[in-house]
Structures are given as C-alpha cells and as structure tokens.
Design a protein around this motif. Structure first.
Motif, short mmCIF file in Angstrom:
data_model
loop_
_atom_site.label_atom_id
_atom_site.label_comp_id
_atom_site.label_asym_id
_atom_site.label_seq_id
_atom_site.Cartn_x
_atom_site.Cartn_y
_atom_site.Cartn_z
N ILE A 3 0.83 -1.20 0.00
CA ILE A 3 0.00 0.00 0.00
C ILE A 3 0.86 1.25 0.00
O ILE A 3 0.35 2.36 -0.09
CB ILE A 3 -0.93 0.02 1.22
CG1 ILE A 3 -0.13 -0.31 2.48
CG2 ILE A 3 -2.07 -0.95 1.09
CD1 ILE A 3 -0.70 0.33 3.68
N THR B 8 -6.75 6.01 6.14
CA THR B 8 -5.62 5.39 5.44
C THR B 8 -6.02 4.73 4.12
O THR B 8 -5.21 4.65 3.20
CB THR B 8 -4.92 4.33 6.32
OG1 THR B 8 -5.82 3.26 6.59
CG2 THR B 8 -4.42 4.92 7.61
N SER C 266 -4.17 5.70 0.81
CA SER C 266 -3.51 4.67 -0.02
C SER C 266 -3.99 4.72 -1.46
O SER C 266 -3.20 4.52 -2.39
CB SER C 266 -3.79 3.26 0.53
OG SER C 266 -3.47 3.18 1.87
#
Ligand code: CO
Ligand code: CO
Length: 313
Positions: free
Chosen positions: A37, A146, A150
């Motif tokens: 990621i 996140t 990502s």
C-alpha cells in the motif's frame, strides 16, 4: 464437533482465535497478509507486520512468535525488494519483542506479505469485540483515512505531508494503547481494519442489547482526507463496507455525507476501538496520551437504545 478449549474461533468475527491451554494460559493466534500500500519496501514490511500483530493486542494478548508469509514475483522483481520488506517486518517484530520462528514463501504474480502471529493471554482476561455495556465510552487510538490516502498514493495524487503522517500512524504498534487498556475496566475492544470504523463498530453491537453513538466531530481524521474524497479518491472497499452495514447505521442531520466515506473507509493497521467503563474513559485517554499515542480521542459511547445500531451524530 466443538473443542471446549477453543474460547473463540471462526464462528464469531473476533480479531483472533483464542485457545485455552490451562486455567492460566491461552494461545492467541492470527494471520494477515496483503499487497503493498506504499512504495517503499522496508516501510511496507513494517506496516504489514504491525497490522498482523494488531489483532493480538486488540484481544489484550502479548504476541510471542511470528512466521513470515511471502508471495513474491521473483521473475520480475529484484530480490533486494524482498530483503527490504523482510527487514521492515523484522524491525517491527524486534520492537514488539516478538521472535521470528520461520515462514513460507511462494512465487506469485503479485507481491504479498504478512505474518502469522502467536501470542499468550490469561483465559479470563481476554477482551472480546462484544461485551460493551451501556454507559461505556469509546476511545479510538488512531486517526481514520488510510484507505483513502492509499488510493491517492496509487493514483499519485497524495500530498507528501499527508502520506508521511499516514505512514507514521500505520507503522505504529498498538502495543502501548493495549498495555494501558489492561489497567482499566474495558468491556470490549477491536482494531479498526478492512471494514472501517463503522464496520468494526457494527461487530461490537450486532446481536447485542446495546447500541453505539459516535460523535463525528470528535473522530480523529488525517489531514487532507476531505480534499482527497472531493478528488474522488474513495476506494471500492468503502462502498462495499457501506452496502454491507448501512441498515445498522443512522446518520443524524448535520453529519456531512463525505464524512460517512471516512467512517466506512477500510483501514490498514488502524487503531484500537476501546469500550471502557464510562467514568474511567478520561483517565484511560490521559494514560494513552502519556504513553505516546497522542491522537487517541473519546469518540462516542455505548447506549441501551437503539440496540444493535450505530447512530452517527
Ligand atoms: Co482485527
Ligand atoms: Co485481522
């Protein structure tokens, strides 16, 4: 056939399996691995290891040993990339005082890395993801966003400062927050990963006699996430999470729609969501902050009504 020593296994959506060895000792076991990621191999290794260890912490256990799981396209990728990933993982295992005992790798078209982790816990001190009581308050230990960040990294649309902040958080072990939590009357805990805050929150209240209220303005979110949503950087998993759980969610007037994307955003190596006895919440938060988990916040509470639902207000 059920084994009486299996305290929790596959039938529940628990973070890890718990197997009782004696009246004072149980094993906590979990496995996790995924595709990169972030671009840097060492950092990816760190994040994957931290993410894998997290499920043991979420149950109140201490991770003891781990094994590497590796899928690597050795025909098209340099072996130095794999070496750096493994070094990143090892770095976090050392920090967690976890011993690497082995592993397995296969050749695969797509790179994947993670750990299988074994930890220890007292069988009477396991913290499950259900068991929260009305009056408990909820502490979330890491900011959200996140998955969105990502997605932006992959699209090369993410601001460097935003990426640095998210990476710092994702590579931070949940060990300190978990250690603090064991000194309080914590009734339930889970770590926030692929199902997002609302998905994992639903697991806490589903088929129970309690519900959850989240104060959206109290929820920590990484800087820049709203801008990324406005740019369309919403991962497919966010919509899948929403479709799966939306029937259990009540969105109060005044909660902006974009914020629901953040609440359903699949997290990698997210924080702990801790349901602690209400009058201890401030003290727990203070101790978590002192332990260096500075972005933790009280984000809501457990209520008697409506049971089995989450109200976002
Ligand atoms: Co988990
Ligand atoms: Co997991």
């Amino acid at each position: 056939m059920s084994d009486p020593n299996l305290l929790t296994g596959m039938e529940k959506a628990e973070d890890a399996g718990v197997y009782k060895l004696s009246d004072t000792l149980a094993l906590v076991q979990t496995v996790d691995f995924f595709t990169p990621i972030v671009d840097d191999p060492f950092t990816f290794g760190q994040i994957a290891a931290v993410n894998s260890l997290s499920d043991v912490y979420a149950m109140g256990g201490k991770p003891l040993t781990a094994m590497n799981i590796v899928c690597f396209p050795s025909k098209i990728m340099d072996m130095s990339i794999l070496r750096d990933i493994l070094l990143g993982g090892l770095d976090k295992m050392r920090e967690a005082k976890v011993t690497l005992v082995g592993g397995h790798s296969i050749d695969d078209k797509e790179l994947k890395y993670g750990l299988s982790v074994t930890g220890l816990i007292h069988p009477d001190r396991v913290i499950y993801n259900t068991g929260a009581k009305a009056g408990d308050r909820l502490v979330l230990t890491k900011p959200l966003g996140t998955g969105i960040i990502s997605t932006a990294i992959k699209a090369e649309m993410a601001d460097e400062a935003v990426v640095v902040e998210a990476i710092r958080s994702m590579s931070c072990l949940n060990d300190r927050a978990a250690e603090v939590m064991m000194d309080f009357h914590v009734h339930a805990c889970t770590d926030i990963t692929g199902f997002g805050l609302l998905g994992h929150g639903c697991e806490m209240v589903q088929d129970t006699d309690v519900g959850m209220v989240l104060d959206h303005q109290a929820i920590p979110v990484f800087h820049g996430v709203k801008d990324l949503i406005d740019m369309g950087m919403v991962p497919g998993g966010t919509y899948r999470n929403r479709d799966y759980r939306i029937a259990m969610i009540e969105q109060a007037k005044g909660v902006p729609d974009y914020f629901m994307h953040i609440l359903f955003d699949p997290q990698t190596s997210g924080g702990l969501l801790i349901a602690v006895q209400g009058d201890e919440a401030e003290k727990l938060l203070e101790k978590v902050h002192k332990a260096g988990v500075t972005e933790a916040a009280i984000v809501g509470e457990i209520v008697a009504e409506p049971a089995g639902k989450i109200v976002v207000r």
